[in-house]
Design a protein around this motif. Structure first.
Motif, PDB file in Angstrom:
ATOM      1  N   ALA A   1      59.375  52.050 -51.416  1.00 37.46           N
ATOM      2  CA  ALA A   1      60.509  52.064 -50.479  1.00 37.46           C
ATOM      3  C   ALA A   1      61.629  53.014 -50.919  1.00 37.46           C
ATOM      4  CB  ALA A   1      61.037  50.652 -50.259  1.00 37.46           C
ATOM      5  N   PRO A   2      62.032  53.020 -52.193  1.00 40.99           N
ATOM      6  CA  PRO A   2      63.077  53.978 -52.583  1.00 40.99           C
ATOM      7  C   PRO A   2      62.641  55.437 -52.395  1.00 40.99           C
ATOM      8  CG  PRO A   2      62.867  52.266 -54.244  1.00 40.99           C
ATOM      9  CD  PRO A   2      61.714  52.094 -53.290  1.00 40.99           C
ATOM     10  N   PHE A   3      61.364  55.727 -52.670  1.00 39.24           N
ATOM     11  CA  PHE A   3      60.856  57.089 -52.470  1.00 39.24           C
ATOM     12  C   PHE A   3      60.922  57.465 -50.991  1.00 39.24           C
ATOM     13  CE2 PHE A   3      57.122  59.768 -51.397  1.00 39.24           C
ATOM     14  CZ  PHE A   3      57.562  60.946 -51.981  1.00 39.24           C
ATOM     15  N   ALA A   4      60.463  56.577 -50.127  1.00 44.85           N
ATOM     16  CA  ALA A   4      60.491  56.854 -48.688  1.00 44.85           C
ATOM     17  C   ALA A   4      61.923  57.073 -48.206  1.00 44.85           C
ATOM     18  CB  ALA A   4      59.827  55.710 -47.917  1.00 44.85           C
ATOM     19  N   ALA A   5      62.837  56.241 -48.683  1.00 42.28           N
ATOM     20  CA  ALA A   5      64.243  56.369 -48.274  1.00 42.28           C
ATOM     21  C   ALA A   5      64.838  57.692 -48.753  1.00 42.28           C
ATOM     22  CB  ALA A   5      65.052  55.192 -48.818  1.00 42.28           C
TER      23      ALA A   5
ATOM     24  N   ALA B   1      54.064  49.515 -61.319  1.00 45.08           N
ATOM     25  CA  ALA B   1      55.106  49.817 -60.336  1.00 45.08           C
ATOM     26  C   ALA B   1      55.880  51.089 -60.667  1.00 45.08           C
ATOM     27  CB  ALA B   1      56.077  48.641 -60.238  1.00 45.08           C
ATOM     28  N   LEU B   2      56.038  51.367 -61.951  1.00 49.81           N
ATOM     29  CA  LEU B   2      56.908  52.467 -62.391  1.00 49.81           C
ATOM     30  C   LEU B   2      56.555  53.826 -61.775  1.00 49.81           C
ATOM     31  CD1 LEU B   2      59.364  53.083 -64.239  1.00 49.81           C
ATOM     32  CD2 LEU B   2      57.722  53.604 -66.038  1.00 49.81           C
ATOM     33  N   PRO B   3      55.302  54.261 -61.786  1.00 48.85           N
ATOM     34  CA  PRO B   3      55.012  55.587 -61.209  1.00 48.85           C
ATOM     35  C   PRO B   3      55.339  55.675 -59.714  1.00 48.85           C
ATOM     36  CG  PRO B   3      53.130  54.784 -62.464  1.00 48.85           C
ATOM     37  CD  PRO B   3      54.113  53.661 -62.387  1.00 48.85           C
ATOM     38  N   LEU B   4      55.153  54.587 -58.991  1.00 54.13           N
ATOM     39  CA  LEU B   4      55.476  54.581 -57.565  1.00 54.13           C
ATOM     40  C   LEU B   4      56.988  54.616 -57.367  1.00 54.13           C
ATOM     41  CD1 LEU B   4      52.950  51.848 -56.353  1.00 54.13           C
ATOM     42  CD2 LEU B   4      52.673  54.335 -56.259  1.00 54.13           C
ATOM     43  N   PHE B   5      57.674  53.765 -58.094  1.00 53.68           N
ATOM     44  CA  PHE B   5      59.130  53.664 -57.982  1.00 53.68           C
ATOM     45  C   PHE B   5      59.811  54.967 -58.391  1.00 53.68           C
ATOM     46  CE2 PHE B   5      63.300  52.481 -59.710  1.00 53.68           C
ATOM     47  CZ  PHE B   5      63.817  51.737 -58.662  1.00 53.68           C
ATOM     48  N   CYS B   6      59.335  55.566 -59.471  1.00 54.48           N
ATOM     49  CA  CYS B   6      59.978  56.769 -60.018  1.00 54.48           C
ATOM     50  C   CYS B   6      59.718  58.032 -59.213  1.00 54.48           C
ATOM     51  CB  CYS B   6      59.577  56.966 -61.474  1.00 54.48           C
ATOM     52  SG  CYS B   6      60.270  55.696 -62.531  1.00 54.48           S
ATOM     53  N   LEU B   7      58.793  57.975 -58.272  1.00 53.78           N
ATOM     54  CA  LEU B   7      58.638  59.107 -57.353  1.00 53.78           C
ATOM     55  C   LEU B   7      59.947  59.391 -56.631  1.00 53.78           C
ATOM     56  CD1 LEU B   7      55.170  58.540 -55.647  1.00 53.78           C
ATOM     57  CD2 LEU B   7      55.857  60.535 -56.982  1.00 53.78           C
ATOM     58  N   SER B   8      60.745  58.340 -56.434  1.00 55.97           N
ATOM     59  CA  SER B   8      62.016  58.499 -55.721  1.00 55.97           C
ATOM     60  C   SER B   8      62.998  59.393 -56.466  1.00 55.97           C
ATOM     61  CB  SER B   8      62.662  57.135 -55.471  1.00 55.97           C
ATOM     62  OG  SER B   8      63.082  56.536 -56.675  1.00 55.97           O
TER      63      SER B   8
END
Length: 181
Positions: free
Chosen positions: A158-162, A97-104
């Motif tokens: 979701a945080p990255f998209a937001a 999850a970390l690489p996806l989440f940290c894109l934000s």
């Protein structure tokens, strides 16, 4: 949403990611907060060129910092997650999850600069709109929409998209303001 989609492991993963988010946010907010008095001074002197220069500096600094944080977290994901919890399943889930989440963190870094700039130049309405968009409105939509479209990865994206949608909004506001100046 997390408990239903991923179970307890998802909630635990989110807790770890939230700690990491808080640390990244503190680092990136430091740049924005450090620039606020400089922008305020330039604004008071009506020095638009200096305000723009300082804005560019802030954007570049935070962009570089956020990319460095992202790379660091991507390369040392398991080691960093293990600081918070050593459960094998949790470390595995969180490392996915970390690489996806940290894109934000990348658009977040720029949003923090734009928000601080707006506050520093007496554009509190615009700054508040950016802050509320990234923190409540757009994030809420992303949290409910992306998992429905992308499954579990949508939760972490979701945080990255937001943040990305908010960044587009912030750039729009900035361009609109400086067309008048």
């Amino acid at each position: 949403m997390l408990a239903r989609a991923v179970g307890d492991i998802g909630v635990s993963t989110f807790s770890i990611l939230s700690f990491i988010y808080s640390l990244a946010n503190a680092i990136l907010s430091g740049t924005a907060q450090g620039l606020q008095p400089l922008w305020g001074n330039s604004f008071g002197r009506q020095n638009t060129n200096e305000m723009r220069f300082l804005l560019k500096c802030g954007l570049v600094i935070n962009l570089v910092l956020s990319i460095c944080v992202y790379i660091l977290l991507s390369v040392f994901d398991r080691e960093i997650i293990s600081i918070f919890n050593r459960d094998t399943e949790l470390v595995e889930t969180a490392s996915l999850a970390l690489p996806l989440f940290c894109l934000s963190f990348i658009p977040m870094a720029l949003n923090l600069i734009f928000t601080a700039f707006m506050f520093s130049t007496k554009r509190t309405g615009e700054a508040t709109a950016i802050a509320v968009s990234r923190g409540i409105l757009i994030k809420a939509v992303a949290i409910f929409l992306l998992p429905a479209l992308l499954g579990i990865d949508g939760i972490w994206l979701a945080p990255f998209a937001a943040e990305l949608m908010t960044l587009l909004f912030a750039v729009y506001i900035f361009v609109k303001i400086f067309q008048k100046v």
